[in-house]
Design a protein around this motif. Sequence first.
Motif, PDB file in Angstrom:
ATOM      1  N   PHE A  55      17.326  -7.645  14.175  1.00 44.47           N
ATOM      2  CA  PHE A  55      16.651  -8.760  13.574  1.00 44.47           C
ATOM      3  C   PHE A  55      15.643  -9.787  14.224  1.00 44.47           C
ATOM      4  O   PHE A  55      14.356  -9.505  13.687  1.00 44.47           O
ATOM      5  CB  PHE A  55      17.494  -9.508  13.030  1.00 44.47           C
ATOM      6  N   VAL A  56      15.831  -9.632  15.450  1.00 40.87           N
ATOM      7  CA  VAL A  56      15.131 -11.182  16.263  1.00 40.87           C
ATOM      8  C   VAL A  56      14.182 -10.153  17.330  1.00 40.87           C
ATOM      9  O   VAL A  56      13.022 -10.612  17.821  1.00 40.87           O
ATOM     10  CB  VAL A  56      15.664 -12.016  17.148  1.00 40.87           C
ATOM     11  N   LYS A  57      14.177  -9.165  16.777  1.00 39.52           N
ATOM     12  CA  LYS A  57      13.305  -8.168  18.571  1.00 39.52           C
ATOM     13  C   LYS A  57      11.677  -7.492  17.356  1.00 39.52           C
ATOM     14  O   LYS A  57      11.543  -7.760  16.203  1.00 39.52           O
ATOM     15  CB  LYS A  57      13.747  -6.593  18.251  1.00 39.52           C
ATOM     16  N   TRP A  58      10.690  -7.970  18.516  1.00 40.88           N
ATOM     17  CA  TRP A  58       9.867  -7.528  18.280  1.00 40.88           C
ATOM     18  C   TRP A  58       9.247  -6.079  17.913  1.00 40.88           C
ATOM     19  O   TRP A  58       8.558  -6.335  16.904  1.00 40.88           O
ATOM     20  CB  TRP A  58       8.503  -7.969  19.597  1.00 40.88           C
ATOM     21  N   TRP A  59       9.933  -5.789  18.458  1.00 39.51           N
ATOM     22  CA  TRP A  59       9.946  -4.119  17.545  1.00 39.51           C
ATOM     23  C   TRP A  59      10.360  -3.786  16.464  1.00 39.51           C
ATOM     24  O   TRP A  59      10.575  -2.581  15.707  1.00 39.51           O
ATOM     25  CB  TRP A  59      10.765  -2.734  18.548  1.00 39.51           C
ATOM     26  N   CYS A  60      11.234  -4.859  16.060  1.00 38.70           N
ATOM     27  CA  CYS A  60      12.177  -4.325  14.700  1.00 38.70           C
ATOM     28  C   CYS A  60      10.966  -4.812  12.960  1.00 38.70           C
ATOM     29  O   CYS A  60      10.400  -5.860  13.012  1.00 38.70           O
ATOM     30  CB  CYS A  60      12.529  -5.176  13.978  1.00 38.70           C
ATOM     31  N   PRO A  61      10.469  -4.036  12.235  1.00 44.70           N
ATOM     32  CA  PRO A  61       9.198  -3.788  11.780  1.00 44.70           C
ATOM     33  C   PRO A  61       9.728  -4.885  10.442  1.00 44.70           C
ATOM     34  O   PRO A  61      11.130  -5.013   9.617  1.00 44.70           O
ATOM     35  CB  PRO A  61       8.765  -2.680  10.587  1.00 44.70           C
ATOM     36  N   HIS A  62       9.133  -5.236  10.633  1.00 49.51           N
ATOM     37  CA  HIS A  62       9.183  -6.972   9.175  1.00 49.51           C
ATOM     38  C   HIS A  62       9.589  -6.400   8.042  1.00 49.51           C
ATOM     39  O   HIS A  62      10.098  -6.998   7.284  1.00 49.51           O
ATOM     40  CB  HIS A  62       7.648  -7.916   8.966  1.00 49.51           C
ATOM     41  N   ARG A  63       9.135  -5.471   7.325  1.00 50.17           N
ATOM     42  CA  ARG A  63       9.806  -4.986   6.284  1.00 50.17           C
ATOM     43  C   ARG A  63      11.789  -4.077   6.034  1.00 50.17           C
ATOM     44  O   ARG A  63      11.943  -4.780   4.757  1.00 50.17           O
ATOM     45  CB  ARG A  63       9.178  -3.667   5.607  1.00 50.17           C
ATOM     46  N   TRP A  64      11.693  -4.502   7.223  1.00 44.03           N
ATOM     47  CA  TRP A  64      13.565  -4.426   7.313  1.00 44.03           C
ATOM     48  C   TRP A  64      13.999  -5.657   7.619  1.00 44.03           C
ATOM     49  O   TRP A  64      15.150  -5.263   7.123  1.00 44.03           O
ATOM     50  CB  TRP A  64      13.351  -4.081   9.009  1.00 44.03           C
ATOM     51  N   ARG A  65      13.441  -6.671   8.436  1.00 45.51           N
ATOM     52  CA  ARG A  65      14.405  -8.270   7.680  1.00 45.51           C
ATOM     53  C   ARG A  65      14.764  -8.375   6.391  1.00 45.51           C
ATOM     54  O   ARG A  65      15.807  -8.558   6.653  1.00 45.51           O
ATOM     55  CB  ARG A  65      13.793  -9.062   8.646  1.00 45.51           C
ATOM     56  N   LEU A  81       7.821 -12.471   4.117  1.00 47.18           N
ATOM     57  CA  LEU A  81       7.551 -11.797   5.333  1.00 47.18           C
ATOM     58  C   LEU A  81       8.059 -12.845   6.569  1.00 47.18           C
ATOM     59  O   LEU A  81       8.258 -14.111   6.520  1.00 47.18           O
ATOM     60  CB  LEU A  81       6.345 -12.403   5.633  1.00 47.18           C
ATOM     61  N   ILE A  82       8.802 -11.803   7.468  1.00 51.35           N
ATOM     62  CA  ILE A  82      10.026 -12.592   8.756  1.00 51.35           C
ATOM     63  C   ILE A  82       8.713 -12.518   9.589  1.00 51.35           C
ATOM     64  O   ILE A  82       9.718 -10.711  10.175  1.00 51.35           O
ATOM     65  CB  ILE A  82      11.453 -12.955   8.698  1.00 51.35           C
ATOM     66  N   ARG A  83       8.670 -12.898  10.687  1.00 50.85           N
ATOM     67  CA  ARG A  83       8.184 -12.720  11.543  1.00 50.85           C
ATOM     68  C   ARG A  83       9.524 -12.239  13.035  1.00 50.85           C
ATOM     69  O   ARG A  83      10.713 -12.814  12.456  1.00 50.85           O
ATOM     70  CB  ARG A  83       6.999 -13.548  12.502  1.00 50.85           C
ATOM     71  N   HIS A  84       9.005 -12.193  13.681  1.00 49.44           N
ATOM     72  CA  HIS A  84      10.251 -11.832  14.931  1.00 49.44           C
ATOM     73  C   HIS A  84      10.742 -12.656  16.041  1.00 49.44           C
ATOM     74  O   HIS A  84       9.466 -14.061  15.563  1.00 49.44           O
ATOM     75  CB  HIS A  84      10.179 -10.469  15.835  1.00 49.44           C
ATOM     76  N   GLY A  85      11.288 -12.644  16.168  1.00 51.58           N
ATOM     77  CA  GLY A  85      11.978 -14.301  17.349  1.00 51.58           C
ATOM     78  C   GLY A  85      13.238 -15.052  15.969  1.00 51.58           C
ATOM     79  O   GLY A  85      13.518 -16.209  16.365  1.00 51.58           O
ATOM     80  N   VAL A  86      12.905 -14.789  14.165  1.00 52.14           N
ATOM     81  CA  VAL A  86      13.754 -15.655  13.758  1.00 52.14           C
ATOM     82  C   VAL A  86      14.809 -15.370  13.948  1.00 52.14           C
ATOM     83  O   VAL A  86      15.876 -14.623  13.747  1.00 52.14           O
ATOM     84  CB  VAL A  86      13.148 -15.202  12.074  1.00 52.14           C
ATOM     85  N   ARG A  87      16.351 -16.857  14.108  1.00 46.82           N
ATOM     86  CA  ARG A  87      17.546 -16.391  13.135  1.00 46.82           C
ATOM     87  C   ARG A  87      17.991 -17.230  12.252  1.00 46.82           C
ATOM     88  O   ARG A  87      17.459 -18.196  11.829  1.00 46.82           O
ATOM     89  CB  ARG A  87      18.225 -17.947  15.200  1.00 46.82           C
ATOM     90  N   VAL A  88      18.714 -16.479  11.789  1.00 43.61           N
ATOM     91  CA  VAL A  88      19.647 -16.824  10.251  1.00 43.61           C
ATOM     92  C   VAL A  88      20.806 -16.809  10.990  1.00 43.61           C
ATOM     93  O   VAL A  88      21.922 -15.902  11.188  1.00 43.61           O
ATOM     94  CB  VAL A  88      19.626 -15.924   9.329  1.00 43.61           C
ATOM     95  N   HIS A  89      21.628 -18.165  10.751  1.00 44.06           N
ATOM     96  CA  HIS A  89      23.037 -18.557  11.039  1.00 44.06           C
ATOM     97  C   HIS A  89      23.666 -17.143  10.226  1.00 44.06           C
ATOM     98  O   HIS A  89      24.638 -16.648  10.729  1.00 44.06           O
ATOM     99  CB  HIS A  89      23.203 -20.100  11.181  1.00 44.06           C
ATOM    100  N   TRP A  90      24.133 -17.475   8.954  1.00 46.89           N
ATOM    101  CA  TRP A  90      24.479 -17.092   8.082  1.00 46.89           C
ATOM    102  C   TRP A  90      24.452 -16.199   6.836  1.00 46.89           C
ATOM    103  O   TRP A  90      23.454 -17.518   6.302  1.00 46.89           O
ATOM    104  CB  TRP A  90      25.827 -17.767   7.594  1.00 46.89           C
ATOM    105  N   PRO A  91      23.554 -15.539   6.692  1.00 49.38           N
ATOM    106  CA  PRO A  91      22.874 -14.706   5.437  1.00 49.38           C
ATOM    107  C   PRO A  91      22.882 -14.985   4.694  1.00 49.38           C
ATOM    108  O   PRO A  91      22.462 -15.036   3.569  1.00 49.38           O
ATOM    109  CB  PRO A  91      22.967 -13.167   5.952  1.00 49.38           C
ATOM    110  N   TRP A  92      24.863 -14.677   3.982  1.00 49.70           N
ATOM    111  CA  TRP A  92      25.291 -15.101   2.813  1.00 49.70           C
ATOM    112  C   TRP A  92      25.140 -15.906   2.344  1.00 49.70           C
ATOM    113  O   TRP A  92      25.600 -16.660   1.467  1.00 49.70           O
ATOM    114  CB  TRP A  92      27.216 -14.507   2.310  1.00 49.70           C
ATOM    115  N   LYS A  93      24.571 -17.603   2.717  1.00 50.39           N
ATOM    116  CA  LYS A  93      24.257 -18.798   2.415  1.00 50.39           C
ATOM    117  C   LYS A  93      22.793 -19.181   2.814  1.00 50.39           C
ATOM    118  O   LYS A  93      22.590 -20.035   3.321  1.00 50.39           O
ATOM    119  CB  LYS A  93      24.852 -19.930   3.576  1.00 50.39           C
ATOM    120  N   LEU A  94      21.939 -18.061   2.346  1.00 48.78           N
ATOM    121  CA  LEU A  94      20.471 -18.503   2.650  1.00 48.78           C
ATOM    122  C   LEU A  94      20.008 -17.156   0.942  1.00 48.78           C
ATOM    123  O   LEU A  94      20.531 -16.513   0.880  1.00 48.78           O
ATOM    124  CB  LEU A  94      19.610 -17.696   3.914  1.00 48.78           C
TER     125      LEU A  94
END
Length: 196
Positions: A55-65, A81-94
Amino acid sequence: MAQSAVAAQPGDSGPATPHRPVVERSLRGFTGAGYDKGRPLLVQAAWFAVLHLVFVKWWCPHRWRPVLLRAFGARVGQRVLIRHGVRVHWPWKLEIGDDVWIGEGAWILNLEPVTIGHDCCVSQSALLCTGSHRPRCATFEFDNGPIRLEPGSWVAARAVVLRGVTVGRGGVVGAGAVAHRDLAPGTVLTSKGRTA
């Protein structure tokens, strides 16, 4: 012997500043009471693996996030649009609305729910932090609270939104500013703590 920094000095016109009792911290007694991670340990571990390996990697396409977040229970709108390096602690609370931008290095530390309305921007290295502790509690127990960004709001670069805060519709937490209380719709909070 030197006097305390808050003690009255000769020639002072006012009374000495009262002392607060010092909390004798005992972190060994911390229980974490009141904090529910929301998913079993195996799901938590799977998310952390995906987060750090993909998820955080620069090579991960933004459409995958958005797809990865949805796979772990997040509610994510369209054209996000979620850029690289973004961290989400718990997705189920977002929850993220439509047409949202989240910039490089942003951190969503969502021990409690974070709701980001449509057309919001969370800029580079911004922090949305739902976690805190009770400062007068010897065992430093949690004092967490949700965060809500109303539609059209902007959390600018390196800004911080703290637990329990709602940023009103079209509100702006300016670059480097810290929002520790609700921001009224259309209000701009600057790094000097001023609102306009």
